[in-house]
Enzyme design. Sequence first.
Site, PDB file in Angstrom:
ATOM      1  N   HIS A 111       0.873  -1.180   0.000  1.00 13.03           N
ATOM      2  CA  HIS A 111       0.000   0.000   0.000  1.00 13.03           C
ATOM      3  C   HIS A 111       0.915   1.237   0.000  1.00 13.03           C
ATOM      4  O   HIS A 111       2.032   1.193   0.520  1.00 13.03           O
ATOM      5  CB  HIS A 111      -0.829  -0.051   1.296  1.00 13.03           C
ATOM      6  CG  HIS A 111      -1.886   0.988   1.417  1.00 13.03           C
ATOM      7  ND1 HIS A 111      -1.633   2.278   1.816  1.00 13.03           N
ATOM      8  CD2 HIS A 111      -3.228   0.907   1.236  1.00 13.03           C
ATOM      9  CE1 HIS A 111      -2.777   2.951   1.864  1.00 13.03           C
ATOM     10  NE2 HIS A 111      -3.763   2.148   1.514  1.00 13.03           N
ATOM     11  N   ASP A 170       3.258  -4.428   7.777  1.00 13.04           N
ATOM     12  CA  ASP A 170       2.059  -3.609   7.696  1.00 13.04           C
ATOM     13  C   ASP A 170       0.875  -4.545   7.940  1.00 13.04           C
ATOM     14  O   ASP A 170       0.516  -5.355   7.086  1.00 13.04           O
ATOM     15  CB  ASP A 170       1.998  -2.975   6.300  1.00 13.04           C
ATOM     16  CG  ASP A 170       0.650  -2.323   6.008  1.00 13.04           C
ATOM     17  OD1 ASP A 170      -0.277  -2.458   6.823  1.00 13.04           O
ATOM     18  OD2 ASP A 170       0.530  -1.693   4.937  1.00 13.04           O
ATOM     19  N   GLN A 178      -4.277  -5.042   7.069  1.00 20.18           N
ATOM     20  CA  GLN A 178      -5.233  -6.067   6.614  1.00 20.18           C
ATOM     21  C   GLN A 178      -4.997  -7.406   7.316  1.00 20.18           C
ATOM     22  O   GLN A 178      -5.713  -8.368   7.046  1.00 20.18           O
ATOM     23  CB  GLN A 178      -5.123  -6.282   5.095  1.00 20.18           C
ATOM     24  CG  GLN A 178      -5.361  -5.054   4.260  1.00 20.18           C
ATOM     25  CD  GLN A 178      -6.813  -4.558   4.316  1.00 20.18           C
ATOM     26  OE1 GLN A 178      -7.721  -5.273   4.736  1.00 20.18           O
ATOM     27  NE2 GLN A 178      -7.009  -3.325   3.904  1.00 20.18           N
ATOM     28  N   LYS A 185     -10.314  -0.685  10.589  1.00 17.13           N
ATOM     29  CA  LYS A 185     -10.490  -1.844   9.701  1.00 17.13           C
ATOM     30  C   LYS A 185     -10.867  -3.091  10.481  1.00 17.13           C
ATOM     31  O   LYS A 185     -11.082  -4.155   9.902  1.00 17.13           O
ATOM     32  CB  LYS A 185      -9.193  -2.105   8.918  1.00 17.13           C
ATOM     33  CG  LYS A 185      -8.869  -0.981   7.931  1.00 17.13           C
ATOM     34  CD  LYS A 185      -7.713  -1.361   7.063  1.00 17.13           C
ATOM     35  CE  LYS A 185      -7.103  -0.185   6.363  1.00 17.13           C
ATOM     36  NZ  LYS A 185      -7.855   0.259   5.184  1.00 17.13           N
ATOM     37  N   CYS A 225      -4.738   2.505  -3.632  1.00 16.71           N
ATOM     38  CA  CYS A 225      -3.439   2.930  -3.049  1.00 16.71           C
ATOM     39  C   CYS A 225      -2.374   1.881  -3.299  1.00 16.71           C
ATOM     40  O   CYS A 225      -1.526   1.603  -2.435  1.00 16.71           O
ATOM     41  CB  CYS A 225      -3.567   3.232  -1.549  1.00 16.71           C
ATOM     42  SG  CYS A 225      -4.719   4.534  -1.190  1.00 16.71           S
TER      43      CYS A 225
HETATM   44  N1  PMP Z   1      -1.777  -0.819   4.495  1.00 17.63           N
HETATM   45  C1  PMP Z   1      -2.746  -1.544   3.955  1.00 17.63           C
HETATM   46  C2  PMP Z   1      -2.431  -2.930   3.458  1.00 17.63           C
HETATM   47  C3  PMP Z   1      -4.031  -1.022   3.843  1.00 17.63           C
HETATM   48  O1  PMP Z   1      -5.003  -1.744   3.286  1.00 17.63           O
HETATM   49  C4  PMP Z   1      -4.285   0.282   4.323  1.00 17.63           C
HETATM   50  C5  PMP Z   1      -5.653   0.914   4.208  1.00 17.63           C
HETATM   51  N2  PMP Z   1      -6.283   0.696   2.992  1.00 17.63           N
HETATM   52  C6  PMP Z   1      -3.238   0.984   4.893  1.00 17.63           C
HETATM   53  C7  PMP Z   1      -2.001   0.406   4.971  1.00 17.63           C
HETATM   54  C8  PMP Z   1      -3.425   2.367   5.439  1.00 17.63           C
HETATM   55  O2  PMP Z   1      -4.272   2.343   6.543  1.00 17.63           O
HETATM   56  P1  PMP Z   1      -4.764   3.685   7.195  1.00 17.63           P
HETATM   57  O3  PMP Z   1      -5.385   4.503   6.110  1.00 17.63           O
HETATM   58  O4  PMP Z   1      -5.735   3.252   8.230  1.00 17.63           O
HETATM   59  O5  PMP Z   1      -3.568   4.348   7.766  1.00 17.63           O
END
Ligand code: PMP
Length: 428
Positions: free
Chosen positions: A134, A211, A214, A237, A375
């Site tokens: 991401h 990270d 997910q 999430k 993203c």
């Molecule tokens: N990493 C992953 C794999 C994600 O799916 C997301 C959110 N789509 C993020 C990071 C970023 O999370 P946040 O917007 O809550 O900071």
Amino acid sequence: MVTHPADVQLSSALDVSAIRKEFPILDQRVNGHRLVYLDSAASSQKPRAVVDSIRRYYETSHANVHRGLHTLSMRATEAYEAARRKVADFIGAADPCEVVFVRSTTEAINLVAASWGPVNVGEGDEILLSVLEHHSNIVPWQLLAQRVGAKLKYVEIDGEGRLQLDQLRELLTERTKLVAVTHVSNGLGTINPVREIVDAAHQAGALVLVDGAQGAPHLPLDMQALGADFYTLSGHKMCGPTGIGVLWGKAELLEEMPPYEGGGEMIEVVERDRSTYKSTPHKFEAGTPNIAGTIGLGAAIDFLNDVGLDRLVHHEREIIAYALERTRDIPGFHGFGPASDRAAVLSFELSELHPHDLAQFLDSRGIAVRAGHHCNQPLMRSLGVNATTRASFYLYNDKDDVDALCEALSDSLDFFEVKPPPSPPSPS
Ligand code: PMP
């Protein structure tokens, strides 16, 4: 009668209709249809218990934490620190002091890049990422690399969307200081073999940041078994509120790291020209924190524990297997990601339809999906597409939701007057 999640545990499979009743937002019609919420990878919905915990906190216990000697402040502090202990238990941290409250995964990664980064990564050093990442696990490392003159390298994926582990091992050098990888891909649903990655990275002398945006909502976690050095999660999430997340780090690493932000709460003594700092985690929690958010996250963790992470995993496996099976029959459907052992994320193209058009059509049927690059621009480039449509499932989704999606996808072909793909030439 409203079924408490604890009652749900009595049966071996998830009782999705009972769980759904715990999520008031799902009980509505959108554009004349039952709401089918398939965008949990972007943000999950919140059970009543989470919303109630926040309301109860503001109605009975709100005051600023750590500073006050009065009853409400002590009550708020106790609730805030209790949430930290809940997170620590949930992720199998060795100690609650390893749990730093931040705004989100994004902030957690930026914290490590800004604090650990410049002290440990220098000119010519390398940071190893993957094309599954991401943007929030790419851009902070780009900023660090530009600042210190380090180099970014990327591990590619194979045809199924799994990381090429051989390549990862080849890319590790004595200059690699950090491997930063996602636990679960938000774009493809790939579940990365984190333990293997950690072992390879550690052997090469590199640290590992995972990270977990997910991972934490969908997989049972044990930081000791995973072996990584940093792990991040976002409350929103995993049934919790927005604006609260966690950076987990090994205590000895966090202790060595300089503060990320300066301000109240994180200091011991402030002189005119210098200060001393508290130990971790308070060193990283400058200013008034998101107290209500931590309490809501604690309630979300209670909820997920009541449901049972093992049963959640089993349920999601069934749902994604069913979705993969059902979508196979839709003409022009092309799914991305591994055929098995994957999270409940379904990224796809449908014939030549633009994902935005498709998402709008699905919304007209009450079905919420995401369309775009998610993203994941480097990943989209690797797949050779600009965008996909993505349906993501969670504990409140069942096979009826998959059926509603498939029916609407089939209908969209008529609606947009998509010609059926030419049938393959018959064997001569
Ligand atoms: N990493 C992953 C794999 C994600 O799916 C997301 C959110 N789509 C993020 C990071 C970023 O999370 P946040 O917007 O809550 O900071």
